[in-house]
Design an enzyme around this catalytic site. Sequence first.
Site, PDB file in Angstrom:
ATOM      1  N   ILE A  69       0.501 -53.826 -25.325  1.00 55.95           N
ATOM      2  CA  ILE A  69      -0.100 -53.107 -26.451  1.00 55.95           C
ATOM      3  C   ILE A  69       0.088 -53.846 -27.768  1.00 55.95           C
ATOM      4  O   ILE A  69      -0.539 -53.493 -28.765  1.00 55.95           O
ATOM      5  CB  ILE A  69       0.430 -51.664 -26.572  1.00 55.95           C
ATOM      6  CG1 ILE A  69       1.941 -51.643 -26.813  1.00 55.95           C
ATOM      7  CG2 ILE A  69       0.059 -50.859 -25.334  1.00 55.95           C
ATOM      8  CD1 ILE A  69       2.473 -50.251 -27.148  1.00 55.95           C
ATOM      9  N   ASN A 124      12.347 -62.399 -19.630  1.00 57.22           N
ATOM     10  CA  ASN A 124      13.621 -62.356 -20.348  1.00 57.22           C
ATOM     11  C   ASN A 124      14.580 -61.367 -19.691  1.00 57.22           C
ATOM     12  O   ASN A 124      14.157 -60.320 -19.204  1.00 57.22           O
ATOM     13  CB  ASN A 124      13.383 -61.938 -21.803  1.00 57.22           C
ATOM     14  CG  ASN A 124      12.396 -62.840 -22.514  1.00 57.22           C
ATOM     15  OD1 ASN A 124      12.428 -64.052 -22.359  1.00 57.22           O
ATOM     16  ND2 ASN A 124      11.506 -62.249 -23.288  1.00 57.22           N
ATOM     17  N   GLN A 131      14.968 -59.671 -24.399  1.00 55.54           N
ATOM     18  CA  GLN A 131      14.341 -58.604 -23.624  1.00 55.54           C
ATOM     19  C   GLN A 131      14.351 -57.333 -24.474  1.00 55.54           C
ATOM     20  O   GLN A 131      15.409 -56.848 -24.871  1.00 55.54           O
ATOM     21  CB  GLN A 131      15.093 -58.362 -22.316  1.00 55.54           C
ATOM     22  CG  GLN A 131      14.437 -57.304 -21.434  1.00 55.54           C
ATOM     23  CD  GLN A 131      15.195 -57.071 -20.134  1.00 55.54           C
ATOM     24  OE1 GLN A 131      16.311 -57.560 -19.957  1.00 55.54           O
ATOM     25  NE2 GLN A 131      14.589 -56.328 -19.219  1.00 55.54           N
ATOM     26  N   HIS A 137      10.342 -57.381 -16.467  1.00 58.20           N
ATOM     27  CA  HIS A 137       8.900 -57.618 -16.499  1.00 58.20           C
ATOM     28  C   HIS A 137       8.600 -59.072 -16.821  1.00 58.20           C
ATOM     29  O   HIS A 137       9.397 -59.771 -17.435  1.00 58.20           O
ATOM     30  CB  HIS A 137       8.209 -56.712 -17.531  1.00 58.20           C
ATOM     31  CG  HIS A 137       8.734 -56.848 -18.918  1.00 58.20           C
ATOM     32  ND1 HIS A 137       9.942 -56.323 -19.340  1.00 58.20           N
ATOM     33  CD2 HIS A 137       8.201 -57.457 -20.020  1.00 58.20           C
ATOM     34  CE1 HIS A 137      10.133 -56.586 -20.624  1.00 58.20           C
ATOM     35  NE2 HIS A 137       9.098 -57.288 -21.054  1.00 58.20           N
ATOM     36  N   HIS A 139       5.732 -61.610 -18.658  1.00 58.71           N
ATOM     37  CA  HIS A 139       4.605 -61.755 -19.576  1.00 58.71           C
ATOM     38  C   HIS A 139       3.706 -62.870 -19.058  1.00 58.71           C
ATOM     39  O   HIS A 139       4.192 -63.938 -18.677  1.00 58.71           O
ATOM     40  CB  HIS A 139       5.079 -62.167 -20.978  1.00 58.71           C
ATOM     41  CG  HIS A 139       5.907 -61.160 -21.690  1.00 58.71           C
ATOM     42  ND1 HIS A 139       5.387 -60.299 -22.632  1.00 58.71           N
ATOM     43  CD2 HIS A 139       7.230 -60.884 -21.612  1.00 58.71           C
ATOM     44  CE1 HIS A 139       6.349 -59.538 -23.112  1.00 58.71           C
ATOM     45  NE2 HIS A 139       7.489 -59.870 -22.503  1.00 58.71           N
TER      46      HIS A 139
END
Length: 202
Positions: A69, A124, A131, A137, A139
């Site tokens: 987002i 991270n 992080q 997660h 990217h």
Amino acid sequence: MGHPPPTLFDPSAAPPDCACPFCIIAHAYEPYNPTEPPEQSSHSIDPELISPSAYIVLSTPDLVAFLDILPLSHGHLLLCPREHREKLSDVTADEAAQLGRYLRILSKAMTRTTGVDDWNVVQNNGAAAAQVVPHMHYHIIPRPDIRASGRYSESFTMFGRGKREELDEDDAHYLAEDLRRNIAAIMKEEEEEEEVKLKAKL
């Protein structure tokens, strides 16, 4: 090559107690067959099921991927395990295998969708390693400006840094749809290639 039915998602389960935004996304969006994604109008992928909106590009029994987002560039994606795992060392062996598989597929879909051939894959672990959301997660970050300018020595790109902008929600609807369609196309193409290879061995 078939896909297992999405049996691990329990829509009757209570929402997660934690405030983890990725857990909220994982709970709100049920799995679907990535080779047959829902139509853009489907309630199952409605961005407004939660707030802030989430634009889903992949949802399997084990993983979920969606648009960042606050993207660093057009097409910036996040991929995470459906279950809450704080760091990479916390994921299961099966989740790690699925993450590796879909990182490649998402990267191919991202380049096909955006036309950008240079990108970062960044992951991270912990606050000291930058992080922000404590849910493991990846990217996937397209790098169109660096590629276009011919500048390859920008050290910040190695760590997925840059200027973040708010996601354009009108654009996000079409971007997510294109990504879902390209993920499906890539997976079907690769399945067909595997079938040809198998037949050639017979």
